[in-house]
Design an enzyme around this catalytic site. Structure first.
Site: not given
Ligand code: VAH
Length: 309
Positions: A6, A9-10, A32-34, A50, A140
Site C-alpha cells: 500500500g 496511499g496517503q 501497491d495494487i496501483r 495485491d 472500517y
Molecule cells: C478515516 N483517516 O477517516 C481515516 C482514519 C480516524 C480516521 O481512520 O477513515
C-alpha cells in the site's frame, strides 16, 4: 529488507520516503495494487502487489529477502460504508495473509495500523483510555477492532512480532487521502489556497483527534524500532497529537489567510464522526516507548500552507 504494502496511499507514500532515507533506497521495497509514481519507482524497488494475495506477497518477500512488512493497504471509513464486503475482505484478508507469513517465519516483524475508528459511540469521548468499551459502528472500525485482536492472537499464540498504532485523522499535503471522514482537514487547506473558501461536510463543533503526517510517520518508525519488551499492548496503541473542530482549524487558517471563509453542510460522514472519540489518552505510548508529538494546529497549518502554495 523492508516491504511496504500500500505504498501509494496517503501514509504509504511518505512512509516509503522516510524509510528509504533511513535504511537506504534499495533496502525498502514499495508495492501497491496501483502503478507507483515516478519518484517512488526511480528511488527504489517497486512491485505491483495485491495486499490480499498471500502467495504474491510470499513471492515478493522471497525475491527481495524481506524481513519487515508495513501493511498500509486498507479501505477507509467513508468508502467502507459504501462497500462493506469489499472493505472487510481487503482490510482483513491482507492482515491475515501477512500474519500467517510471519507465523510461518517468512518475515520477522509486522506493522499494521489500527485507528481511533476502533472505538464506538459507547466509548468515553474525552481522554479515551487505552482499554475501554469498544463497540465500533462502522465497517472500517469493526475491521480495525477485529484486526487488533488478530494481531494480539498471533503474538500470544505464535510469538509473531506485530506492532500497531490507533492513528487519529492524519493530515498531509504530498498524497491526497482517499475516502476518510477526517479528510475534510486535508481538503480545507487545498480549498483555502485555491478558492479562499471551504464547505465542510462535518458540523462546526465536531471535535476529532488529529495528527500531522510527520508525527504519524515518526511514531510508526519509533514503535517498530523499540525493544520488544517495551511493547506492552499487542492489540494496538492509542496515539494522539491534537484534537480540533472545523471551526478551530478554520480560525487557524484565517490567521494565515484572513479572507478565508468556511460554511457547513453535514453529510453521511457526520454520523461516522459522531461515533468516534474526541480526545484520546495516549499515555501508554508515551510511557512504554517514549512517544512525543511535535506539531500542534498552528505549526501544522503554517507547514501545510507553505508546502501547498
Ligand atoms: C478515516 N483517516 O477517516 C481515516 C482514519 C480516524 C480516521 O481512520 O477513515
Amino acid at each position: 529488507t523492508i516491504l511496504i504494502i500500500g505504498a501509494c496511499g496517503q501514509i504509504g507514500t511518505e512512509l516509503t520516503q522516510k524509510l528509504r532515507e533511513i535504511y537506504g533506497n534499495q533496502q525498502v521495497i514499495a508495492s501497491d495494487i496501483r502503478e507507483g509514481n515516478d519518484e517512488m519507482k526511480r528511488s527504489g524497488p517497486f512491485e505491483i502487489l495485491d495486499a490480499t494475495d498471500k502467495e504474491g506477497i510470499l513471492k515478493t518477500v522471497q525475491k527481495h529477502q524481506v524481513t519487515q512488512v508495513y501493511l498500509m493497504a486498507a479501505m477507509l471509513s467513508a468508502t467502507a460504508e459504501q462497500h462493506p464486503q469489499k472493505a472487510w475482505e481487503l482490510n482483513m484478508n491482507s492482515l491475515l495473509a501477512v500474519l500467517e507469513l510471519a507465523k510461518e517465519k517468512h518475515i520477522k516483524q509486522v506493522y499494521w495500523p489500527s485507528s481511533i475508528a476502533a472505538f464506538g459511540p459507547t466509548s468515553p469521548k474525552v481522554q479515551t483510555p487505552q482499554k475501554t468499551i469498544m463497540e465500533p459502528s462502522t465497517v472500517y472500525g469493526i475491521s480495525k477492532l477485529a484486526g487488533e485482536h488478530w494481531c494480539n492472537y498471533y503474538h500470544e499464540k505464535f510469538g509473531v512480532d506485530v506492532r500497531s498504532l490507533r492513528y487519529p485523522g492524519i493530515i498531509s499535503w504530498k498524497t491526497k487521502p482517499g475516502g476518510g471522514t477526517t479528510d475534510y482537514a486535508v481538503d480545507i487547506y487545498f480549498k483555502a489556497l485555491e478558492e479562499q473558501k471551504y464547505e465542510c461536510f462535518l458540523t462546526e463543533e465536531t471535535r476529532l483527534p488529529m495528527m500531522y503526517m510527520q508525527d504519524a510517520i515518526a511514531a510508526t518508525i519509533q514503535i517498530m524500532q523499540a525493544d520488544a519488551e517495551k511493547i506492552k499492548n499487542r492489540t494496538s496503541y492509542n496515539l494522539a497529537a491534537m484534537s480540533f473542530t472545523p471551526k478551530e482549524i478554520a480560525a487557524a487558517i484565517q490567521k494565515e489567510i484572513p479572507e478565508f471563509t468556511i460554511s457547513y453542510k453535514a453529510d453521511f460522514r457526520q454520523q461516522i464522526a459522531d461515533s468516534w472519540p474526541q480526545i484520546i489518552d495516549d499515555s501508554d505510548a508515551r510511557n512504554d516507548w517514549g512517544w512525543q508529538q511535535h506539531f500542534d494546529l498552528d505549526a501544522m497549518t503554517k507547514d501545510m500552507l507553505k508546502n501547498l502554495s
